[in-house]
Design a protein around this motif. Structure first.
Motif, PDB file in Angstrom:
ATOM      1  N   TRP A   1       5.406  -0.737 -10.260  1.00 13.63           N
ATOM      2  CA  TRP A   1       4.085  -0.155  -9.989  1.00 13.63           C
ATOM      3  C   TRP A   1       4.226   1.347  -9.847  1.00 13.63           C
ATOM      4  O   TRP A   1       5.130   1.835  -9.175  1.00 13.63           O
ATOM      5  CB  TRP A   1       3.564  -0.796  -8.715  1.00 13.63           C
ATOM      6  CG  TRP A   1       2.257  -0.355  -8.188  1.00 13.63           C
ATOM      7  CD1 TRP A   1       1.124  -0.086  -8.888  1.00 13.63           C
ATOM      8  CD2 TRP A   1       1.931  -0.164  -6.813  1.00 13.63           C
ATOM      9  NE1 TRP A   1       0.114   0.263  -8.023  1.00 13.63           N
ATOM     10  CE2 TRP A   1       0.595   0.209  -6.742  1.00 13.63           C
ATOM     11  CE3 TRP A   1       2.657  -0.278  -5.624  1.00 13.63           C
ATOM     12  CZ2 TRP A   1      -0.049   0.486  -5.546  1.00 13.63           C
ATOM     13  CZ3 TRP A   1       2.021  -0.014  -4.429  1.00 13.63           C
ATOM     14  CH2 TRP A   1       0.676   0.360  -4.404  1.00 13.63           C
TER      15      TRP A   1
ATOM     16  N   GLY B   1      -2.846   3.739  -3.622  1.00 15.89           N
ATOM     17  CA  GLY B   1      -3.089   2.467  -4.284  1.00 15.89           C
ATOM     18  C   GLY B   1      -2.659   1.287  -3.455  1.00 15.89           C
ATOM     19  O   GLY B   1      -1.924   1.406  -2.482  1.00 15.89           O
ATOM     20  N   THR B   2      -3.153   0.115  -3.863  1.00 13.44           N
ATOM     21  CA  THR B   2      -2.824  -1.168  -3.255  1.00 13.44           C
ATOM     22  C   THR B   2      -2.452  -2.120  -4.381  1.00 13.44           C
ATOM     23  O   THR B   2      -3.104  -2.124  -5.430  1.00 13.44           O
ATOM     24  CB  THR B   2      -4.041  -1.729  -2.488  1.00 13.44           C
ATOM     25  OG1 THR B   2      -4.431  -0.778  -1.501  1.00 13.44           O
ATOM     26  CG2 THR B   2      -3.714  -3.043  -1.822  1.00 13.44           C
ATOM     27  N   ARG B   3      -1.406  -2.915  -4.164  1.00  8.95           N
ATOM     28  CA  ARG B   3      -0.963  -3.845  -5.214  1.00  8.95           C
ATOM     29  C   ARG B   3      -0.556  -5.173  -4.591  1.00  8.95           C
ATOM     30  O   ARG B   3       0.173  -5.211  -3.609  1.00  8.95           O
ATOM     31  CB  ARG B   3       0.222  -3.241  -5.973  1.00  8.95           C
ATOM     32  CG  ARG B   3       0.667  -4.013  -7.180  1.00  8.95           C
ATOM     33  CD  ARG B   3      -0.403  -3.951  -8.262  1.00  8.95           C
ATOM     34  NE  ARG B   3      -0.087  -4.772  -9.388  1.00  8.95           N
ATOM     35  CZ  ARG B   3       0.305  -4.312 -10.561  1.00  8.95           C
ATOM     36  NH1 ARG B   3       0.426  -3.019 -10.764  1.00  8.95           N
ATOM     37  NH2 ARG B   3       0.572  -5.135 -11.537  1.00  8.95           N
TER      38      ARG B   3
ATOM     39  N   PRO C   1       1.727   4.091  -8.690  1.00  6.30           N
ATOM     40  CA  PRO C   1       0.389   4.484  -8.249  1.00  6.30           C
ATOM     41  C   PRO C   1       0.162   5.980  -8.085  1.00  6.30           C
ATOM     42  O   PRO C   1      -0.987   6.408  -7.979  1.00  6.30           O
ATOM     43  CB  PRO C   1       0.266   3.800  -6.891  1.00  6.30           C
ATOM     44  CG  PRO C   1       1.666   3.806  -6.369  1.00  6.30           C
ATOM     45  CD  PRO C   1       2.532   3.579  -7.587  1.00  6.30           C
TER      46      PRO C   1
ATOM     47  N   ARG D   1       0.863  -1.187   0.000  1.00  7.91           N
ATOM     48  CA  ARG D   1       0.000   0.000   0.000  1.00  7.91           C
ATOM     49  C   ARG D   1       0.895   1.229   0.000  1.00  7.91           C
ATOM     50  O   ARG D   1       1.930   1.253   0.658  1.00  7.91           O
ATOM     51  CB  ARG D   1      -0.875   0.029   1.248  1.00  7.91           C
ATOM     52  CG  ARG D   1      -2.014  -0.919   1.221  1.00  7.91           C
ATOM     53  CD  ARG D   1      -2.999  -0.622   2.370  1.00  7.91           C
ATOM     54  NE  ARG D   1      -4.017  -1.646   2.417  1.00  7.91           N
ATOM     55  CZ  ARG D   1      -3.924  -2.759   3.130  1.00  7.91           C
ATOM     56  NH1 ARG D   1      -2.878  -2.971   3.888  1.00  7.91           N
ATOM     57  NH2 ARG D   1      -4.888  -3.644   3.106  1.00  7.91           N
TER      58      ARG D   1
END
Length: 147
Positions: A108, A94-96, A110, A85
């Motif tokens: 990533w 965002g969360t991945r 975000p 996060r």
């Protein structure tokens, strides 16, 4: 004579301006804000996951909207994935989830990070892509110097 002086002053002003433009950004823009945070799996005695913030510069991999990006790494063969996060100035960016297995990583992007933004990174173990809370979460907070 006055026209020649004016022309000389203008050419000098132009030369100084060109030199300033050629030297690029101020020194503060050259600060490397790289950061990382890791989580540990005590059952398997290994680092379970890692979240890296990479202050790479223009042309960074990942296809994002800016030069800064994150890398979500699964670093333990424990059968679980990792959940990352990112918060910027207290707002969830965002969360991945990375369930690719030991040694896998996901680039990533975000959020856009600007100078003086407060970035919080969290990395957690996760029991699959539907595990939205994760376990053994570890946060790290830092202030970006140059975005």
């Amino acid at each position: 004579m006055q026209v020649q002086r004016l022309a000389l002053k203008l050419s000098m002003a132009f030369a100084v301006t060109a030199a300033l433009v050629a030297t690029g950004s101020p020194a503060s823009a050259a600060v490397n804000d790289d950061n990382n945070v890791t989580t540990w799996d005590y059952n398997y005695s290994c680092q379970a996951g890692r979240l890296d913030f990479v202050d790479y510069g223009e042309g960074a991999p990942g296809g994002g909207m800016n030069d800064d990006y994150f890398v979500v790494r699964d670093t333990c063969a424990n059968g679980d994935g990792v959940l990352a996060r990112v918060y910027v100035n207290g707002v969830l960016a965002g969360t991945r989830y990375n369930g690719g297995g030991n040694g896998s990583s996901i680039i990533w992007d975000p959020a856009q990070v600007y100078a003086n933004d407060v970035v919080e990174m969290r990395i957690c173990g996760a029991m699959g892509p539907t595990d939205t809370s994760g376990y053994s979460c570890v946060p790290k907070v830092f202030r970006s110097v140059d975005g």
